[in-house]
Design a protein around this motif. Structure first.
Motif, PDB file in Angstrom:
ATOM      1  N   LEU A   1     -16.005  27.748  20.601  1.00 49.61           N
ATOM      2  CA  LEU A   1     -16.122  26.317  20.318  1.00 49.61           C
ATOM      3  C   LEU A   1     -15.595  25.485  21.480  1.00 49.61           C
ATOM      4  CD1 LEU A   1     -14.874  26.324  16.611  1.00 49.61           C
ATOM      5  CD2 LEU A   1     -17.238  26.255  17.409  1.00 49.61           C
ATOM      6  N   GLU A   2     -16.268  24.376  21.748  1.00 45.77           N
ATOM      7  CA  GLU A   2     -15.853  23.437  22.782  1.00 45.77           C
ATOM      8  C   GLU A   2     -15.163  22.248  22.121  1.00 45.77           C
ATOM      9  OE1 GLU A   2     -19.430  22.364  24.758  1.00 45.77           O
ATOM     10  OE2 GLU A   2     -20.035  24.445  25.118  1.00 45.77           O
ATOM     11  N   GLU A   3     -14.212  21.641  22.821  1.00 48.17           N
ATOM     12  CA  GLU A   3     -13.523  20.499  22.228  1.00 48.17           C
ATOM     13  C   GLU A   3     -14.403  19.252  22.247  1.00 48.17           C
ATOM     14  OE1 GLU A   3     -10.139  18.860  24.359  1.00 48.17           O
ATOM     15  OE2 GLU A   3     -10.735  19.929  26.166  1.00 48.17           O
ATOM     16  N   ASN A   4     -14.052  18.296  21.352  1.00 51.33           N
ATOM     17  CA  ASN A   4     -14.758  17.006  21.259  1.00 51.33           C
ATOM     18  C   ASN A   4     -16.273  17.181  21.117  1.00 51.33           C
ATOM     19  OD1 ASN A   4     -12.398  15.371  21.541  1.00 51.33           O
ATOM     20  ND2 ASN A   4     -12.419  15.792  23.730  1.00 51.33           N
ATOM     21  N   THR A   5     -16.676  18.059  20.216  1.00 55.08           N
ATOM     22  CA  THR A   5     -18.096  18.384  20.049  1.00 55.08           C
ATOM     23  C   THR A   5     -18.475  18.344  18.569  1.00 55.08           C
ATOM     24  OG1 THR A   5     -18.025  19.815  21.999  1.00 55.08           O
ATOM     25  CG2 THR A   5     -19.879  20.115  20.499  1.00 55.08           C
TER      26      THR A   5
ATOM     27  N   ASN B   1      -6.912  30.248  18.203  1.00 57.04           N
ATOM     28  CA  ASN B   1      -6.714  29.120  19.106  1.00 57.04           C
ATOM     29  C   ASN B   1      -7.815  28.097  18.834  1.00 57.04           C
ATOM     30  OD1 ASN B   1      -9.084  29.877  20.669  1.00 57.04           O
ATOM     31  ND2 ASN B   1      -7.818  31.461  21.616  1.00 57.04           N
ATOM     32  N   GLU B   2      -7.847  27.032  19.615  1.00 54.04           N
ATOM     33  CA  GLU B   2      -8.771  25.930  19.328  1.00 54.04           C
ATOM     34  C   GLU B   2     -10.238  26.286  19.522  1.00 54.04           C
ATOM     35  OE1 GLU B   2      -7.211  25.499  23.570  1.00 54.04           O
ATOM     36  OE2 GLU B   2      -6.365  25.870  21.574  1.00 54.04           O
ATOM     37  N   THR B   3     -10.537  27.414  20.111  1.00 56.17           N
ATOM     38  CA  THR B   3     -11.939  27.807  20.315  1.00 56.17           C
ATOM     39  C   THR B   3     -12.500  28.577  19.133  1.00 56.17           C
ATOM     40  OG1 THR B   3     -11.477  29.956  21.355  1.00 56.17           O
ATOM     41  CG2 THR B   3     -11.460  28.010  22.785  1.00 56.17           C
TER      42      THR B   3
ATOM     43  N   ILE C   1     -23.527  28.747  13.674  1.00 60.33           N
ATOM     44  CA  ILE C   1     -23.026  27.493  14.209  1.00 60.33           C
ATOM     45  C   ILE C   1     -24.028  26.951  15.223  1.00 60.33           C
ATOM     46  CG2 ILE C   1     -21.718  28.579  16.078  1.00 60.33           C
ATOM     47  CD1 ILE C   1     -20.251  25.755  14.015  1.00 60.33           C
ATOM     48  N   SER C   2     -24.245  25.631  15.176  1.00 54.27           N
ATOM     49  CA  SER C   2     -25.221  25.018  16.070  1.00 54.27           C
ATOM     50  C   SER C   2     -24.775  23.604  16.409  1.00 54.27           C
ATOM     51  CB  SER C   2     -26.611  24.974  15.419  1.00 54.27           C
ATOM     52  OG  SER C   2     -27.524  24.229  16.198  1.00 54.27           O
ATOM     53  N   LYS C   3     -25.278  23.073  17.519  1.00 51.17           N
ATOM     54  CA  LYS C   3     -25.038  21.679  17.877  1.00 51.17           C
ATOM     55  C   LYS C   3     -26.132  20.772  17.321  1.00 51.17           C
ATOM     56  CE  LYS C   3     -22.467  22.731  22.114  1.00 51.17           C
ATOM     57  NZ  LYS C   3     -22.396  22.550  23.594  1.00 51.17           N
TER      58      LYS C   3
ATOM     59  N   GLN D   1     -11.980  18.532  18.037  1.00 50.21           N
ATOM     60  CA  GLN D   1     -11.268  17.378  18.573  1.00 50.21           C
ATOM     61  C   GLN D   1     -10.651  17.717  19.930  1.00 50.21           C
ATOM     62  OE1 GLN D   1     -11.717  14.663  16.893  1.00 50.21           O
ATOM     63  NE2 GLN D   1     -12.533  15.635  15.031  1.00 50.21           N
ATOM     64  N   SER D   2      -9.991  16.730  20.505  1.00 52.46           N
ATOM     65  CA  SER D   2      -9.303  16.921  21.770  1.00 52.46           C
ATOM     66  C   SER D   2      -8.164  17.921  21.607  1.00 52.46           C
ATOM     67  CB  SER D   2      -8.749  15.580  22.260  1.00 52.46           C
ATOM     68  OG  SER D   2      -7.909  15.747  23.380  1.00 52.46           O
ATOM     69  N   THR D   3      -7.822  18.600  22.673  1.00 51.91           N
ATOM     70  CA  THR D   3      -6.719  19.559  22.624  1.00 51.91           C
ATOM     71  C   THR D   3      -5.497  19.112  23.416  1.00 51.91           C
ATOM     72  OG1 THR D   3      -7.646  20.789  24.497  1.00 51.91           O
ATOM     73  CG2 THR D   3      -8.251  21.527  22.279  1.00 51.91           C
TER      74      THR D   3
END
Length: 734
Positions: free
Chosen positions: A131-135, A71-73, A92-94, A156-158
């Motif tokens: 994972l968070e969207e739009n990040t 899924n998107e996460t 993975i990092s911001k 991206q947006s979901t």
């Protein structure tokens, strides 16, 4: 699969020439293809730069692939490493410095051995989650605590998103074509280099149009070469196509763009597909050596990827039902498979393809599939909305019967059409005229809540091979296109609509109308879309003027219509769909930083040049041409309507003009004492246009010397083709 005469002779020539000292192929095919060095994208030194880069890529079997997660996460990673390298991990990092990273450990499995270097490779597969969207994220990956450099990847947006659809990259397939001029594609390596350049360009063009795409879907045949006669052990150890996977994975953009690959017939019978890609929710249902079916969800959409090289329809039915049950409540259901069950190219009428259609279509319809994406036919097609196609056994042909008829048309490049009643009855019956849904609510390019399925067949994304459309367009076809140019589709999805726009990569013009399927729309949905559109005004200056004017006019119309709170669903659907497409078509102005640098450099070169016939001087005509090129580039820089695509093309054209200008400098020839221009003897006092105009990239040597022995063999093969064609003369030809 139909074994056409030319295909058989091509295979014969390949086999013959494989016995010579060089891997040289000149196949007798009539398929089109794109010769990379002569494309617009290759100018300005881009082809030469690629050829240098290719030398560092072609033997690298360890390149990374990223696939959508379940899924998107989530995201799935895969790459090769030496078998001594253990403990595959992804961080993975911001933060670019990778501080506060989260680490994920994966698994290894045996892959292949490079017989030339004796290196044994393993396949590393890691899944990251949370994972968070739009990040904006950064990742590194590695084994034995040896980490790659950080790479940026953005989620991206979901609730509204866009993805790309591409067809049959089939890297290496131009091996079966004869190139022209001084850039003969001779040998697998040169074919892969050619196709990989075009593949890189397609992805670059797609991302320049939609830079925030969530992922890409490839409808199969990532590579070309495979061994159809290999047993299981040989298929799992097969490596002849590893150079093609190196080319397929070469675009830098794929390090930040997940790709959901479909298993094509060229992928299906070797093990390295399963080593290179880490697909989510994989199943043993629909399996071949390459793997089986898989699925994933993204936002409100379920994507089901079928390996239809396994033709067991009951396995596919079981998998589809399982995927739908596990996915839960979704708005859209999209199926991807390789074979072109409702296409219009040279494969589309083959009995085995049509047989597969009639096995699968009832399953799709029972499970309320909205869109089916296919490939295999190397030409674009869009169907009508279809439902209830049924096989007419009384008109069906065997493979052998169909081949006999079709070969006559194919060998003549469709100038001779068979008029045999049995053949025509078959073609009419598989046109599925009765399956076309005629009671649709269609407003412009918007189709409201249709009962039935839309089928899209993707053209080649790399230009490695194109097929012609069949001469008799099938009844089920709404639109088709083939001009031997790579294409891609941008598919935009939100809670109530799905839009498909398809573009050619040379001009970036649409090759078909944008088609939007709109499901049940309420007044509140329209108000939300209007509010979303109004928010664009904050960024008005970022968009090109032409696309903004069209968008603003569409928005004003929607705002006026929305003043009536009692709109019926048909009008709501039309207004909503039009506004969504206008928003999707908004194009950002291009970044002109690089173009300005090139203009400055070109002006400096121009200012330091002297016109004349002496050594080190330039023809006046050449200088005039460079001035014109600089002025054109300046116009792009100052334009409010130059998208990134236009800016990139301006950079390429200016670089090309600069290179051409440099090649016109007059030099002194030491041996004769004469003056030459661009290496051409020119003792005359006047230099005309022909002495300074050069052929683009003519200095690039991408081929090998021809072999007289090979041409002798080809001559014999040609005689064989003539003899076979002579036997084809029949009374059934009109």
């Amino acid at each position: 699969m139909i074994k056409r005469t030319k295909k058989v002779m091509a295979a014969l020539m390949v086999a013959i020439m494989m016995t010579t000292t060089s891997y040289t192929v000149f196949a007798a095919e009539n398929d089109g293809w794109t010769e990379a060095p002569y494309t617009e994208a290759a100018q300005g030194g881009a082809w030469e730069t690629w050829c240098e880069k290719w030398e560092t890529i072609k033997n690298d079997w360890t390149q990374l692939s990223i696939t959508p997660g379940k899924n998107e996460t989530e995201l799935n990673f895969a790459w090769y490493s030496n078998k001594e390298e253990t403990s595959p991990k992804v961080r993975i990092s911001k933060n670019l410095d990778m501080s506060n990273f989260v680490e994920f450990t994966g698994k290894q499995s045996r892959a292949v051995t490079n017989q030339k270097t004796n290196v044994e490779y393993v396949s590393n597969k890691v899944t990251i989650s949370g994972l968070e969207e739009n990040t904006i994220y950064y990742y590194t990956y590695g084994t034995n605590e040896n980490w790659s450099e950080p790479v940026e990847i953005n989620t991206q947006s979901t609730n509204k998103f866009t993805f790309f659809l591409v067809g049959d990259p089939q890297i290496g397939s131009s091996l079966k074509n004869t190139a022209t001029g001084e850039t003969e594609v001779i040998g697998q390596e040169r074919a892969v280099r050619n196709d990989s350049f075009n593949w890189n360009n397609t992805i670059k063009k797609a991302l320049s149009l939609v830079p925030n795409a969530s992922f890409m879907i490839s409808v199969g045949d990532q590579i070309s070469i495979r061994d159809k006669n290999a047993n299981m052990e040989q298929a799992l150890a097969y490596t002849d196509n590893e150079i093609e996977y190196a080319g397929y994975l070469s675009p830098d953009a794929l390090k930040s763009l997940p790709v959901a690959t479909t298993i094509g017939n060229h992928d299906a019978i070797s093990g390295n597909y399963s080593y290179h890609f880490n697909n989510p929710n994989t199943s043993t249902l629909g399996s071949t050596v390459a793997g089986g079916n898989y699925y994933y969800t993204y936002g409100n959409t379920l994507f089901i990827m079928l390996n239809t090289n396994n033709t067991n329809a009951q396995e596919h039915k079981q998998f589809i039902e399982q995927a739908i049950a596990e996915a839960g409540d979704v708005t859209w259901k999209v199926v991807t498979l390789h074979q072109d069950i409702y296409g219009s190219g040279e494969h589309s009428n083959e009995p085995d393809i049509v047989e597969l259609r009639y096995k699968l279509v009832p399953i799709f319809e029972e499970n309320d599939i909205d869109v089916v994406l296919t490939g295999h036919d190397h030409t674009y097609a869009r169907s009508e909305i279809l439902k209830g196609g049924v096989k007419d056994s009384s008109t069906f042909l065997t493979e052998e019967e169909f081949e006999e008829f079709f070969d006559i048309e194919f060998e003549s490049d469709y100038t001779e059409l068979v008029e045999d009643e049995k053949y025509l009855n078959y073609l009419e019956s598989i046109g599925d005229k009765n399956a076309i849904q005629s009671d649709l609510i269609v407003k412009g390019e918007n189709i409201y809540n249709p009962e039935g399925i839309l089928y899209i067949t993707a053209n080649s994304a790399s230009g490695s091979k194109y097929y012609n459309n069949v001469p008799r367009q099938q009844a089920y076809i709404a639109s088709r296109w083939q001009e031997d140019v790579p294409t891609f589709s941008a598919i935009s999805v939100d809670n109530v609509s799905l839009s498909i726009s398809t573009y050619r990569t040379d001009t970036m013009e649409k090759i078909d109308d944008t088609i939007t399927i709109v499901k049940s729309v309420e007044y509140g949905n329209l108000l939300e879309k209007i509010e979303e559109a109004e928010a664009k005004f904050e960024y008005k200056e970022k968009y090109t003027v032409l696309t903004w004017v069209e968008f603003e006019a569409t928005l004003l119309s929607a705002q006026k219509i929305a003043e009536d709170t009692n709109l019926n669903e048909e009008l709501l659907s039309e207004v909503y769909g039009n506004l969504k497409v206008a928003m999707d078509q908004l194009a950002l102005k291009g970044d002109t930083t690089e173009l300005k640098v090139e203009i400055t450099a070109a002006e400096e070169l121009l200012n330091n040049s002297v016109v004349g016939n002496e050594a080190g001087q330039y023809p006046q005509e050449a200088k005039n041409e460079l001035v014109a090129a600089i002025n054109t580039a300046k116009e792009v820089c100052s334009s409010d309507d130059a998208s990134q695509i236009i800016v990139d093309e301006a950079v390429s054209k200016l670089k090309e003009a600069v290179n051409r200008f440099k090649n016109t400098v007059v030099v002194k020839e030491e041996a004769s004492g004469g003056i030459t221009n661009n290496g051409i003897d020119s003792n005359e006092s006047t230099i005309n246009d022909s002495t300074w105009t050069s052929k683009p990239n003519s200095s690039v040597n991408t081929g090998d010397s021809s072999n007289i022995f090979v041409y002798g063999i080809l001559s014999l093969a040609a005689v064989g083709i003539v003899a076979l064609n002579f036997k084809k003369k029949k009374e059934i030809v009109k």
